[in-house]
Design an enzyme around this catalytic site. Structure first.
Site, PDB file in Angstrom:
ATOM      1  N   ARG A   1      70.930  37.611  27.137  1.00  0.00           N
ATOM      2  CA  ARG A   1      69.768  36.865  26.643  1.00  0.00           C
ATOM      3  C   ARG A   1      68.471  37.506  27.130  1.00  0.00           C
ATOM      4  NH1 ARG A   1      71.081  30.603  27.811  1.00  0.00           N
ATOM      5  NH2 ARG A   1      68.950  30.767  28.552  1.00  0.00           N
TER       6      ARG A   1
ATOM      7  N   LYS B   1      77.581  25.472  31.966  1.00  0.00           N
ATOM      8  CA  LYS B   1      77.440  24.313  31.075  1.00  0.00           C
ATOM      9  C   LYS B   1      77.820  24.650  29.642  1.00  0.00           C
ATOM     10  CE  LYS B   1      73.105  23.095  31.407  1.00  0.00           C
ATOM     11  NZ  LYS B   1      72.503  24.145  32.183  1.00  0.00           N
TER      12      LYS B   1
ATOM     13  N   ARG C   1      63.352  29.815  36.228  1.00  0.00           N
ATOM     14  CA  ARG C   1      64.113  28.702  35.660  1.00  0.00           C
ATOM     15  C   ARG C   1      64.778  27.886  36.760  1.00  0.00           C
ATOM     16  NH1 ARG C   1      66.347  32.363  31.905  1.00  0.00           N
ATOM     17  NH2 ARG C   1      68.507  31.738  32.250  1.00  0.00           N
TER      18      ARG C   1
ATOM     19  N   ARG D   1      65.612  17.674  30.318  1.00  0.00           N
ATOM     20  CA  ARG D   1      65.325  18.576  31.430  1.00  0.00           C
ATOM     21  C   ARG D   1      64.205  18.031  32.304  1.00  0.00           C
ATOM     22  NH1 ARG D   1      67.337  23.496  28.904  1.00  0.00           N
ATOM     23  NH2 ARG D   1      67.387  25.247  30.342  1.00  0.00           N
TER      24      ARG D   1
ATOM     25  N   ARG E   1      76.111  37.131  32.658  1.00  0.00           N
ATOM     26  CA  ARG E   1      76.329  36.339  31.441  1.00  0.00           C
ATOM     27  C   ARG E   1      75.978  37.138  30.177  1.00  0.00           C
ATOM     28  NH1 ARG E   1      73.535  30.597  30.880  1.00  0.00           N
ATOM     29  NH2 ARG E   1      71.555  31.720  30.983  1.00  0.00           N
TER      30      ARG E   1
END
Ligand code: AMP
Length: 221
Positions: A162, A17, A173, A93, A130
């Site tokens: 992250r 995204k 998540r 969300r 990532r």
């Protein structure tokens, strides 16, 4: 292509995204509003919001709806978003956030809600690789051949993993996505505002599909 757009990009964390939102925001010349980036900025600045959000984010939880709706409402009220539009990334969300957003957008409704569809197994792989620029949010894929420190080619900031991209937090998540966020597909789908876009493929191929979905939604009936 007419500049300006009011878009939401939904999808599992790690569906790509962030990268696609950056491209869409350049394409339509609208601000990319990422609630995750806003919270991470608050963490870096050490604000009260940042201190509270960090614990929740590191555990892979969700910050409360009231707080998030307040932050997004303020941001959407700024001139750039009011006049040109926006692309929302990471918000809403929950159904509660989506209902509040309908109240905020009022007479300037969304063009379309895009659901970037990538299966859970694939996003798990992607999130593990990532890396993100801590200053401008540009996403990268780690190939273990990069030099350290890794410097962002867009802004010169530090590229890092992250804090919430640990296996436990990622799984939490993704579970929360199924429980709290996936009902938005029904919420927007039943209102005829949803376009599901296949998110598997090269970034260029996925971007072309997203733009096609936006243009289709904006075509006069
Ligand atoms: P993201 O960068 O979108 O993956 O967001 C990182 C983290 O920030 C999430 O795992 C949540 O803890 C928090 N967060 C971001 N956006 C929201 C939101 N709309 N509602 C609640 N928590 C959020």
């Amino acid at each position: 292509m007419i500049p300006g757009a009011r878009l939401i990009l939904l999808g599992r964390q790690g569906a790509g995204k962030g990268t696609q939102c950056v491209r869409l925001s350049r394409h339509y010349v609208v601000p990319h509003i990422s609630t995750g980036d806003m919270l991470r900025a608050a963490v870096r600045e050490g604000t009260e919001l940042g201190r509270m959000a960090k614990q929740i984010m590191d555990a892979g939880g969700l910050v409360g709806d009231d707080i998030m709706v307040g932050i997004v409402g303020d941001r959407l009220n700024r001139d750039d978003a009011r006049t040109r539009g926006y692309i929302l990334d990471g918000f809403p969300r929950t159904v509660g956030q989506a209902e509040a957003l309908d109240g905020i957008t009022g007479e300037r409704p969304l063009d379309v809600v895009l659901d970037l569809d990538v299966p859970r197994e694939l996003v798990l792989e992607r999130i593990s690789a990532r890396r993100v620029c801590r200053d401008c949010g540009t996403n990268y894929v780690a190939k273990s051949t990069e030099r350290t420190p890794w410097i962002c080619e867009v802004c010169g900031g530090d590229v890092m993993q992250r804090d919430d991209d640990t296996p436990d937090a990622i799984n939490r998540r993704l579970d929360l996505y199924e429980e709290q966020t996936s009902p938005l597909i029904e919420y927007y789908g039943s209102g005829g505002r949803l376009a599901v876009v296949d998110g598997v493929g090269t970034p260029d191929a996925v971007f072309t599909r997203l733009v096609a979905a936006v243009e289709l939604a904006r075509r006069p009936a």
